[in-house]
Structures are given as C-alpha cells and as structure tokens.
Design a protein around this motif. Sequence first.
Motif, PDB file in Angstrom:
ATOM      1  N   VAL A 180       0.831  -1.199   0.000  1.00 43.11           N
ATOM      2  CA  VAL A 180       0.000   0.000   0.000  1.00 43.11           C
ATOM      3  C   VAL A 180       0.866   1.250   0.000  1.00 43.11           C
ATOM      4  N   ASN A 181       2.157   1.065   0.297  1.00 42.36           N
ATOM      5  CA  ASN A 181       3.039   2.225   0.329  1.00 42.36           C
ATOM      6  C   ASN A 181       3.425   2.652  -1.078  1.00 42.36           C
ATOM      7  N   GLN A 182       3.389   3.970  -1.289  1.00 46.97           N
ATOM      8  CA  GLN A 182       3.745   4.458  -2.617  1.00 46.97           C
ATOM      9  C   GLN A 182       5.239   4.730  -2.676  1.00 46.97           C
ATOM     10  N   GLY A 183       5.663   5.249  -3.808  1.00 41.40           N
ATOM     11  CA  GLY A 183       7.058   5.657  -3.938  1.00 41.40           C
ATOM     12  C   GLY A 183       7.850   4.683  -4.776  1.00 41.40           C
ATOM     13  N   HIS A 184       8.838   5.221  -5.469  1.00 45.75           N
ATOM     14  CA  HIS A 184       9.662   4.366  -6.317  1.00 45.75           C
ATOM     15  C   HIS A 184      11.079   4.339  -5.808  1.00 45.75           C
ATOM     16  N   GLY A 185      11.310   4.925  -4.646  1.00 45.70           N
ATOM     17  CA  GLY A 185      12.648   4.875  -4.073  1.00 45.70           C
ATOM     18  C   GLY A 185      13.604   5.881  -4.665  1.00 45.70           C
ATOM     19  N   LEU A 186      13.091   6.971  -5.190  1.00 44.75           N
ATOM     20  CA  LEU A 186      13.985   8.007  -5.707  1.00 44.75           C
ATOM     21  C   LEU A 186      14.082   9.177  -4.744  1.00 44.75           C
ATOM     22  N   GLY A 187      13.005   9.382  -4.008  1.00 47.30           N
ATOM     23  CA  GLY A 187      12.888  10.576  -3.165  1.00 47.30           C
ATOM     24  C   GLY A 187      14.086  10.828  -2.272  1.00 47.30           C
ATOM     25  N   LEU A 188      14.495   9.821  -1.519  1.00 44.32           N
ATOM     26  CA  LEU A 188      15.584  10.040  -0.575  1.00 44.32           C
ATOM     27  C   LEU A 188      16.938  10.170  -1.257  1.00 44.32           C
ATOM     28  N   SER A 189      17.114   9.502  -2.397  1.00 43.63           N
ATOM     29  CA  SER A 189      18.397   9.655  -3.090  1.00 43.63           C
ATOM     30  C   SER A 189      18.516  11.061  -3.684  1.00 43.63           C
ATOM     31  N   VAL A 190      17.385  11.596  -4.154  1.00 41.13           N
ATOM     32  CA  VAL A 190      17.389  12.983  -4.644  1.00 41.13           C
ATOM     33  C   VAL A 190      17.658  13.934  -3.480  1.00 41.13           C
ATOM     34  N   THR A 191      16.976  13.683  -2.373  1.00 38.31           N
ATOM     35  CA  THR A 191      17.149  14.521  -1.181  1.00 38.31           C
ATOM     36  C   THR A 191      18.613  14.582  -0.766  1.00 38.31           C
ATOM     37  N   LYS A 192      19.246  13.416  -0.745  1.00 40.47           N
ATOM     38  CA  LYS A 192      20.634  13.368  -0.300  1.00 40.47           C
ATOM     39  C   LYS A 192      21.568  14.111  -1.260  1.00 40.47           C
ATOM     40  N   SER A 193      21.358  13.894  -2.560  1.00 40.21           N
ATOM     41  CA  SER A 193      22.215  14.570  -3.543  1.00 40.21           C
ATOM     42  C   SER A 193      22.036  16.079  -3.474  1.00 40.21           C
ATOM     43  N   TYR A 194      20.789  16.526  -3.337  1.00 44.15           N
ATOM     44  CA  TYR A 194      20.544  17.968  -3.233  1.00 44.15           C
ATOM     45  C   TYR A 194      21.239  18.544  -2.006  1.00 44.15           C
ATOM     46  N   LEU A 195      21.172  17.783  -0.904  1.00 45.16           N
ATOM     47  CA  LEU A 195      21.805  18.274   0.322  1.00 45.16           C
ATOM     48  C   LEU A 195      23.317  18.384   0.153  1.00 45.16           C
ATOM     49  N   GLU A 196      23.893  17.479  -0.648  1.00 47.61           N
ATOM     50  CA  GLU A 196      25.333  17.575  -0.894  1.00 47.61           C
ATOM     51  C   GLU A 196      25.666  18.863  -1.632  1.00 47.61           C
ATOM     52  N   PHE A 197      24.793  19.224  -2.578  1.00 45.48           N
ATOM     53  CA  PHE A 197      25.032  20.470  -3.317  1.00 45.48           C
ATOM     54  C   PHE A 197      24.876  21.685  -2.408  1.00 45.48           C
ATOM     55  N   LEU A 198      23.970  21.576  -1.455  1.00 42.71           N
ATOM     56  CA  LEU A 198      23.703  22.709  -0.572  1.00 42.71           C
ATOM     57  C   LEU A 198      24.554  22.650   0.688  1.00 42.71           C
ATOM     58  N   ASP A 199      25.516  21.741   0.716  1.00 44.19           N
ATOM     59  CA  ASP A 199      26.401  21.655   1.860  1.00 44.19           C
ATOM     60  C   ASP A 199      25.625  21.320   3.133  1.00 44.19           C
ATOM     61  N   GLY A 200      24.710  20.372   3.016  1.00 44.85           N
ATOM     62  CA  GLY A 200      23.909  19.972   4.167  1.00 44.85           C
ATOM     63  C   GLY A 200      24.096  18.493   4.462  1.00 44.85           C
ATOM     64  N   GLU A 201      23.445  18.035   5.511  1.00 52.22           N
ATOM     65  CA  GLU A 201      23.558  16.615   5.869  1.00 52.22           C
ATOM     66  C   GLU A 201      22.194  16.058   6.233  1.00 52.22           C
ATOM     67  N   ILE A 202      22.067  14.756   6.072  1.00 53.27           N
ATOM     68  CA  ILE A 202      20.842  14.105   6.502  1.00 53.27           C
ATOM     69  C   ILE A 202      21.206  12.856   7.299  1.00 53.27           C
ATOM     70  N   SER A 203      20.442  12.590   8.341  1.00 49.62           N
ATOM     71  CA  SER A 203      20.684  11.361   9.096  1.00 49.62           C
ATOM     72  C   SER A 203      19.348  10.796   9.573  1.00 49.62           C
ATOM     73  N   VAL A 204      19.348   9.526   9.896  1.00 49.19           N
ATOM     74  CA  VAL A 204      18.121   8.853  10.319  1.00 49.19           C
ATOM     75  C   VAL A 204      18.345   8.152  11.637  1.00 49.19           C
TER      76      VAL A 204
END
Lengths: 286, 156
Positions: free
Chosen positions: A224-248
């Motif tokens: 029932v869960n949507q998503g194709h598994g791109l969202g978080l990889s895009v998020t991470k790459s964008y954060l690298e460009f913006l000099d940011g970090e993400i953690s879980v």
Amino acid sequence: MKMENTDKSNGELESLKKENTYLLAQLTKLNQKLEESDSFKSHFISNITNEIVNPFTSILGISKNIISLGANKISQIHSMANLIYNEAFDLDFQLQNIFAAAKIESGEINLELTSIEPIAFVENIIESLRFKSEKKAQYIEIIAHDDVPSNFVTDEEKFNVIIKNIITNAIIFGDDKTRIGVNIEGKDDQIVIKVNNKGSLIDKEELDKIFDRFTKLDKNINSVNQGHGLGLSVTKSYLEFLDGEISVESDENIGNTFSVVMHPSENNSDSLIRDDDLFIDDSEIF
Amino acid sequence: MDNQLKMFIYPGKLYASKIPYQLSTILGSCVAICLWDSTKQIGGMNHYMLPLWNGDGLASPKYGNVAVENLIKKLLFFGCNKKNIKAKIFGGASVIKNTNDFYNIGERNIQIADEMLQKAGIKIVARSTGGDKGRKIMMDTSTFQIRHKFIEKKNF
C-alpha cells in the motif's frame, strides 16, 4: 638506519593491510548490490506502473465521468474533482523527483540562491501536504524554536524538494491516527529540521541503504506504500550540493526521525569571478 | 571579454557548450577534465570528487567514471568526433593531510581520469595534477586556453 627503514616499511605494510581490508569490504558490498540490481530493475517497472500509469488512468476515468454528469450534480462533481486533485498531486510529485534525479545524474545542476524565511517556508509545505495526512487521520505538529534565523540563503527549489520528500515519507510510512512532529531549530548559522513519525521501524542494516536509488524497503508489489525509491536519493544529492547533511534514527519508543542540517549557501562563483583580475595576472596557461 | 558568458562548475556538475563560455572551478583532491574538439571548437569541463560510483545514492557526475563518460557523450552529442577530442586534466592534490590517508582520493581520481581517457582513445595534451596544493582553473571553451593557478591550502 636499517631499523628505521624496517619500522617505516612495517608501518606502510600495516596501512596497506588496512586499505586491503577496507577495499575488500567495499567489494563485497558492491557485489551484493550488483546481485540486487536485477530485482531492482523489475521492481522499478512495477513501481513505475503503480506510480505513473495508475494515477493517469484514474484521472482520465474520473474526468470522463465528470463530463458525462449534468451541471446540476455539483456536489458529485466536487468530490470527483477532489479525487483528480489527489491523483494529480501525487503524480506531479513523483515526476518532480524523477526529473530531479535525471538532472543530477546528467550533471546539469545549478544553484539558484535566494533568501527565504525558513519557518514560513516549511509551514507552507506542510499546508500543501495537510490533505494527505488528514486522509490518514494523522496530525502534523510544527515546533519552531526562536533561534531559527528569519532569513536563510539557499536554493529555494531544492530546499522545497528536500523538505517535501521527508514530510511526505513521514506521512506515507506513518501509521494511521499518529502524530508527525516537525521540529525546526537554529544552531549557529545553520538550521536543523527534524521530522518524526510513528510507523514501522527501519532495520539497522537497511539504514544506510535507504539513500540509494530505487531502494524501497517494502519490496512487496502489492504494497500500500507508494514511492519508487527516488525521493531520498534525490534529497541526499541535493543536500550535498547545498552543503547539508541528513541522518536517520529509528527507535522503538520515539519512532523514525529524519534530521536535516542545512548551512546557509555562499555564492562561490561570485567570489571566484571577483578574483578574476588577480587570477589573470599571475596564472600559468595550459 | 566583458560580455563573456561565465559559469562556475560545482563539484558533481559538468558542462559543455557550443558557444564560447568561460568555465571556472576550484579543485582540491577533486579532478576536473577539460575536453575540446579542435575542429568543431567545442569544449566542456567536469568536476568530480570520487573515482568510482559504488552504487551509493545516485549515479551522478560526482563520480569519475560517470563524469568522464557523460562529458564525452555530451561532446559526441554536439557532433564532435572522438578522434579530434583532446584532454587536459587538473587537480587530484592531497590537500587533506591525514595520518591514515590510505585511500589517496586525489591519486585515485587522477588514475581513473588517465584510465578512462586512454580507453576512450582521447589524448591528454596537458596536465597539472597531484601535489599538495589546491588549484583554480578557468577554461575558455572556444580556444581551449586554460588559466591555472595554485592556491593556498584550504579545506575542500
């Protein structure tokens, strides 16, 4: 003299050994990924069908129904339009992620820096997603601390994609009738955004895989869960460009928490171009 | 010169253009490869941070093997001929002095550039690689002239 040499080569040997172990571990990991890549591919096809073809089919079907309805059935038209909006919203979001991933992978990425108001910006995103959380009877609570800067220089579009992905994930993977907490605070000149939900926990060993493309932890096709598994990889790459970090963090009592740290962006290109004159004076030519 | 179009090549970005552009970037252990087709006079530059994509995240030009391939593809898309493409490579310094720096990122970055360009049959006509100093480079895509300057140690 000789002793020294042996000491030195022993040290070198030691570091070579370490390097070897590290590389071997990398190789093993990569092999595993290769093995999984085939199943990723077939999942991708089924995901794409779910994520793109199904919404389109619904939109086409519902709008056809609206056309055949009489003008006096305004309430029915209203609820159908609502359904169309829902489907189109999801579709638009999926496409945004797909295009973002394609742009990152082709290297066609630019920073467009503007100044934003972080709290209002995040509140706006939450408002736009509120209808999704209401469907699952979830409550989104935003806690904004006083130390959040009122102005923040970043790439608005990328910041939007980052926050939207994390909050959308929190809604999609959160259990019904739970609370989703969005916490914004300032730390020096950075902002820290934490999004917490209550839902199925993420396995420890899967924590570092969730940022890879096409990774969905729930691989069940009928999920029932949507998503194709791109969202978080895009998020991470964008954060690298913006000099940011993400953690879980995934904890039984607290639930899943995604933390994003953003630094204000500086315009590197400006400072480089300002140096032009100096640069041209004493540079070599190749 | 004043009307020259300029672009800064961020790490993980690549750019090639048919019209003259002034591409610039700052390199530490990263490597930038400049390619140029001498007959078409079209050039481009990439800027990568790590040698090989290992399946982590997206397959972006942040990784050398992706960045080199994509830049060549881009030039071929503009109608360039591989035979006429020449390369100049820069960067790959070991700017981060680390006691257990056994991964030698800079060195590996250079290695992958050499290997991939050789495999593609593209000749390297100039280079400034290795060492322990960062670099600033500026390329004119219409002439393939590259201005190069060492910069003082900084973290990249």
